[in-house]
Design a protein around this motif. Structure first.
Motif: not given
Length: 130
Positions: A28-31, A39-42, A90-93
């Protein structure tokens, strides 16, 4: 103190429920941060850790390693940031991947909660003598 009413499988279900809850929060944080630059995806892992500890214990001579219960009690989940970046900001989502994983995780949670329910229903019947 050892809980004699809790089997190894019940302990694993309890640990799995905690893992799935944490994984759902990370998804949910990633979305929510899908449009946040840098943002780096968890990513949350649990299965790999517990599998490697169980395989290590199984490869040792009998009596030389930890008991399965000790391995389950000592197991911890890991939350880390994914290294691969998929976009120029650089967003990994990857929203599609996250939504798919969210649905998969929800089904896993449903299964774990049903298994826990069945265990306690069976324990309740045993206590009542039915």
């Amino acid at each position: 103190m050892m809980d004699f009413l809790m089997s190894n499988s019940q302990l694993l279900l309890e640990k799995s429920a905690g893992f799935l809850w944490t994984k759902q929060a990370a998804i949910l944080d990633n979305i929510a941060n899908a449009e946040t630059p840098n943002y780096k995806a968890k990513v949350v892992t649990f299965e790999e850790s517990i599998r490697s500890k169980l395989e290590e214990a199984a490869s040792r001579p009998t009596g030389a390693g930890k008991a399965v219960r000790d391995i389950l009690e000592d197991s911890e989940l890991t939350v880390f940031e994914a290294q691969e970046q998929t976009r120029m900001d650089d967003n990994g989502v990857n929203i599609t991947s996250e939504m798919t994983e969210m649905i998969r995780n929800a089904y896993q949670q449903q299964y774990v909660y049903q298994a826990i329910n069945k265990h306690y229903a069976m324990l309740s019947k045993a206590v009542k003598g039915q």
